[in-house]
Scaffold this active site. Sequence first.
Site, short mmCIF file in Angstrom:
data_model
loop_
_atom_site.label_atom_id
_atom_site.label_comp_id
_atom_site.label_asym_id
_atom_site.label_seq_id
_atom_site.Cartn_x
_atom_site.Cartn_y
_atom_site.Cartn_z
N CYS A 110 -2.25 -0.56 7.58
CA CYS A 110 -1.45 0.65 7.48
C CYS A 110 -1.53 1.47 8.76
O CYS A 110 -0.51 2.01 9.22
CB CYS A 110 -1.90 1.48 6.28
SG CYS A 110 -1.55 0.66 4.70
N HIS A 170 0.85 -1.19 0.00
CA HIS A 170 0.00 0.00 0.00
C HIS A 170 0.88 1.24 0.00
O HIS A 170 2.04 1.21 0.44
CB HIS A 170 -0.90 0.02 1.23
CG HIS A 170 -1.96 -1.03 1.23
ND1 HIS A 170 -3.02 -0.99 2.11
CD2 HIS A 170 -2.14 -2.13 0.47
CE1 HIS A 170 -3.81 -2.03 1.89
NE2 HIS A 170 -3.28 -2.74 0.90
N CYS A 202 -6.06 1.74 5.94
CA CYS A 202 -6.70 0.51 6.39
C CYS A 202 -6.11 0.12 7.75
O CYS A 202 -5.18 0.77 8.24
CB CYS A 202 -6.49 -0.62 5.37
SG CYS A 202 -4.77 -1.16 5.25
N GLU A 258 0.86 3.80 1.90
CA GLU A 258 1.34 4.17 3.23
C GLU A 258 2.52 3.30 3.66
O GLU A 258 3.50 3.81 4.24
CB GLU A 258 0.24 4.01 4.29
CG GLU A 258 -1.00 4.83 4.02
CD GLU A 258 -2.08 4.08 3.28
OE1 GLU A 258 -3.26 4.31 3.59
OE2 GLU A 258 -1.75 3.27 2.38
#
Length: 155
Positions: free
Chosen positions: A94, A61, A91, A63
Amino acid sequence: MNEESITSPFSDEYFMKQAMEEAHKAFEADEIPVGAIVVCNNRIIARSHNLTERLNDVTAHAEMQAITAAANFLGGKYLIDCTLYVTLEPCNMCAGALAWSQISKIVYGASDDKRGYTRFSPSLLHPKTEVVSGLMEEESAGLIRDFFARKRMSL
């Protein structure tokens, strides 16, 4: 040009626009269009966007990529005195990593009603982390809507 149309450097709006540039890169690469940057002392120290398709890695991701890049830049695992700008609410995965990093501030654009951390674990972040939500929300949400509309049309 009037003063209101100028985005001053070092503002949350300026840095969120930089994160949106990363989200557009993800969109063009056929990745879910999420972009992130990490700022320390008004300097961008990490830029990233989703790479889950390219790397064939569900943890890639924006992040997570930004946390790793920022930690490498700083030479340490903690992101104290840093701000993450991300176009979509993190999410749980993260948010957990951001909690461990002890990041000082998170600014995100669109909320993620299906997978965002606030839906499942609103207290997941480090207790000292400041959170600002909804900055450039329409632009962020619109890019994600366009991405999934394009995906549906190509089926």
